[in-house]
Design an enzyme around this catalytic site. Sequence first.
Site, mmCIF file in Angstrom:
data_model
loop_
_atom_site.group_PDB
_atom_site.id
_atom_site.type_symbol
_atom_site.label_atom_id
_atom_site.label_comp_id
_atom_site.label_asym_id
_atom_site.label_seq_id
_atom_site.Cartn_x
_atom_site.Cartn_y
_atom_site.Cartn_z
ATOM 1 N N ASN A 1 0.807 -1.223 0.000
ATOM 2 C CA ASN A 1 0.000 0.000 0.000
ATOM 3 C C ASN A 1 0.841 1.274 0.000
ATOM 4 O O ASN A 1 0.400 2.318 -0.467
ATOM 5 C CB ASN A 1 -0.907 -0.048 1.252
ATOM 6 C CG ASN A 1 -1.544 1.282 1.563
ATOM 7 O OD1 ASN A 1 -2.443 1.731 0.856
ATOM 8 N ND2 ASN A 1 -1.086 1.946 2.623
ATOM 9 N N TYR B 1 2.824 7.991 -11.838
ATOM 10 C CA TYR B 1 1.813 7.394 -10.950
ATOM 11 C C TYR B 1 0.901 6.476 -11.776
ATOM 12 O O TYR B 1 0.681 5.313 -11.408
ATOM 13 C CB TYR B 1 0.998 8.502 -10.268
ATOM 14 C CG TYR B 1 0.001 7.977 -9.252
ATOM 15 C CD1 TYR B 1 0.409 7.572 -7.990
ATOM 16 C CD2 TYR B 1 -1.358 7.867 -9.569
ATOM 17 C CE1 TYR B 1 -0.492 7.075 -7.057
ATOM 18 C CE2 TYR B 1 -2.276 7.379 -8.638
ATOM 19 C CZ TYR B 1 -1.833 6.988 -7.394
ATOM 20 O OH TYR B 1 -2.731 6.492 -6.473
ATOM 21 N N SER C 1 2.866 3.459 -12.927
ATOM 22 C CA SER C 1 3.128 2.537 -11.811
ATOM 23 C C SER C 1 1.876 1.753 -11.448
ATOM 24 O O SER C 1 1.936 0.540 -11.225
ATOM 25 C CB SER C 1 3.584 3.306 -10.572
ATOM 26 O OG SER C 1 4.822 3.891 -10.793
HETATM 27 N N1 LIG Z 1 -5.955 8.678 -1.293
HETATM 28 C C1 LIG Z 1 -6.446 8.425 -2.485
HETATM 29 O O1 LIG Z 1 -7.330 9.148 -2.998
HETATM 30 C C2 LIG Z 1 -5.963 7.249 -3.281
HETATM 31 C C3 LIG Z 1 -6.622 6.950 -4.480
HETATM 32 C C4 LIG Z 1 -6.209 5.864 -5.213
HETATM 33 C C5 LIG Z 1 -5.166 5.065 -4.766
HETATM 34 N N2 LIG Z 1 -4.543 5.392 -3.611
HETATM 35 C C6 LIG Z 1 -3.444 4.498 -3.188
HETATM 36 O O2 LIG Z 1 -3.621 4.138 -1.845
HETATM 37 C C7 LIG Z 1 -2.350 3.920 -1.230
HETATM 38 C C8 LIG Z 1 -2.275 4.740 0.061
HETATM 39 O O3 LIG Z 1 -2.445 6.111 -0.263
HETATM 40 P P1 LIG Z 1 -2.800 7.207 0.836
HETATM 41 O O4 LIG Z 1 -3.723 8.166 0.197
HETATM 42 O O5 LIG Z 1 -3.159 6.522 2.097
HETATM 43 O O6 LIG Z 1 -1.368 7.920 0.951
HETATM 44 P P2 LIG Z 1 -0.619 8.459 2.263
HETATM 45 O O7 LIG Z 1 -1.592 8.983 3.248
HETATM 46 O O8 LIG Z 1 0.429 9.376 1.747
HETATM 47 O O9 LIG Z 1 0.024 7.146 2.838
HETATM 48 C C9 LIG Z 1 1.134 6.543 2.252
HETATM 49 C C10 LIG Z 1 1.916 5.901 3.359
HETATM 50 O O10 LIG Z 1 3.047 5.217 2.821
HETATM 51 C C11 LIG Z 1 4.168 5.475 3.666
HETATM 52 N N3 LIG Z 1 5.373 5.341 2.839
HETATM 53 C C12 LIG Z 1 5.716 6.067 1.769
HETATM 54 N N4 LIG Z 1 6.853 5.625 1.264
HETATM 55 C C13 LIG Z 1 7.270 4.613 2.058
HETATM 56 C C14 LIG Z 1 8.404 3.769 2.060
HETATM 57 N N5 LIG Z 1 9.354 3.885 1.132
HETATM 58 N N6 LIG Z 1 8.513 2.832 3.022
HETATM 59 C C15 LIG Z 1 7.549 2.689 3.971
HETATM 60 N N7 LIG Z 1 6.446 3.455 4.013
HETATM 61 C C16 LIG Z 1 6.319 4.413 3.074
HETATM 62 C C17 LIG Z 1 3.952 6.905 4.160
HETATM 63 O O11 LIG Z 1 4.577 7.111 5.419
HETATM 64 P P3 LIG Z 1 5.998 7.829 5.563
HETATM 65 O O12 LIG Z 1 6.145 8.789 4.410
HETATM 66 O O13 LIG Z 1 5.943 8.510 6.901
HETATM 67 O O14 LIG Z 1 6.979 6.709 5.524
HETATM 68 C C18 LIG Z 1 2.439 6.916 4.371
HETATM 69 O O15 LIG Z 1 2.111 6.479 5.649
HETATM 70 C C19 LIG Z 1 -1.299 4.297 -2.258
HETATM 71 O O16 LIG Z 1 -0.822 3.140 -2.893
HETATM 72 C C20 LIG Z 1 -2.065 5.164 -3.229
HETATM 73 O O17 LIG Z 1 -1.555 5.154 -4.514
HETATM 74 C C21 LIG Z 1 -4.899 6.452 -2.847
#
Ligand SMILES: NC(=O)c1ccc[n+]([C@@H]2O[C@H](COP(=O)([O-])OP(=O)(O)OC[C@H]3O[C@@H](n4cnc5c(N)ncnc54)[C@H](OP(=O)(O)O)[C@@H]3O)[C@@H](O)[C@H]2O)c1
Length: 273
Positions: free
Chosen positions: A104, A179, A182
């Site tokens: 994730n 994005y 990926s």
């Molecule tokens: N939110 C949306 O609208 C949406 C829509 C479609 C898909 N998604 C997908 O859902 C997933 C989660 O998104 P989100 O919106 O929850 O994003 P988010 O709030 O930015 O969460 C991403 C998390 O990943 C962690 N992270 C980033 N790089 C990392 C690394 N190298 N190692 C370990 N942890 C890491 C970040 O924590 P740290 O930076 O503190 O490590 C953060 O906790 C993603 O794959 C995203 O593409 C989200």
Amino acid sequence: MDEKDTGFKKINNLFSLENKVSIVTGAYGHLGSSISKGLAAFGSKVILIGRKEEKLKEFVQNTPTLMKKRFEYYTCDVTKKDDFQKVVENVFEKHGKIDVLVNNAYGKQNEKFSELTKNQWNQALEHTLTHYFTCTQLVSPIMLKAKSGSIINIASIYGFLGTDHRIFLDLRNNPPVHYAVSKGGVLQLTKYLATLWADKGVKVNAISPGYFPKKKPNIPERPDYIEEIIRRTPMKRIGKPEDLMGSVIYLASDSSSFVTGQNLIVDGGWSVW
Ligand SMILES: NC(=O)c1ccc[n+]([C@@H]2O[C@H](COP(=O)([O-])OP(=O)(O)OC[C@H]3O[C@@H](n4cnc5c(N)ncnc54)[C@H](OP(=O)(O)O)[C@@H]3O)[C@@H](O)[C@H]2O)c1
């Protein structure tokens, strides 16, 4: 207990994650928090992975007491394969198995296409796609040996739809090209591994969230942006992180025992019209 009662109990437990061990990367993020809590609420031990120890600690501290004991955490950058290998070794040594892996985590990088350098492109793929491959490669031997496991890859509607740039107004938060590329890769990785392991007891599925916008520190609140998303979404609202819980629990549990290679779209109907 007669045969009928046992059958009922089995059906009743279809969604149970009792005695399962799940790893969630990006576990305290906007969607990762909900994913982790959903798995724990249905009984799984959940191994939380993130890069910041204080955020992992805070996440556990802020969950209800009953759930708290189901969480363990490791500080780990998932783009560093050797570090994640140590996590996998530790988890396996402690629990003797890994049942579920939710890929994730993602690190946002928002360069404009015309200015994107090759280095930034490569780095972006590392942060959005490559660790789905490396983490899966490290966890899968344990699942294959056990002839049981579920890998859940969090993708996006922009892995299979063209990006609708009109939605993002002038906020400069359009998903960048890497994005979309990926997330398309995540969906193909899912299908490839699903057929590779379909007869070996390991399911591989994806979940594609639609719009789950979160407040971003450097971007001003723009109600018109949210209103535009709502206007175009058949369900007439944005996604709430808890909207993802059901699909993760379903794919992690025995209720999806004959489901592999699928992309479960959780977008309020966005991609339907
Ligand atoms: N939110 C949306 O609208 C949406 C829509 C479609 C898909 N998604 C997908 O859902 C997933 C989660 O998104 P989100 O919106 O929850 O994003 P988010 O709030 O930015 O969460 C991403 C998390 O990943 C962690 N992270 C980033 N790089 C990392 C690394 N190298 N190692 C370990 N942890 C890491 C970040 O924590 P740290 O930076 O503190 O490590 C953060 O906790 C993603 O794959 C995203 O593409 C989200």
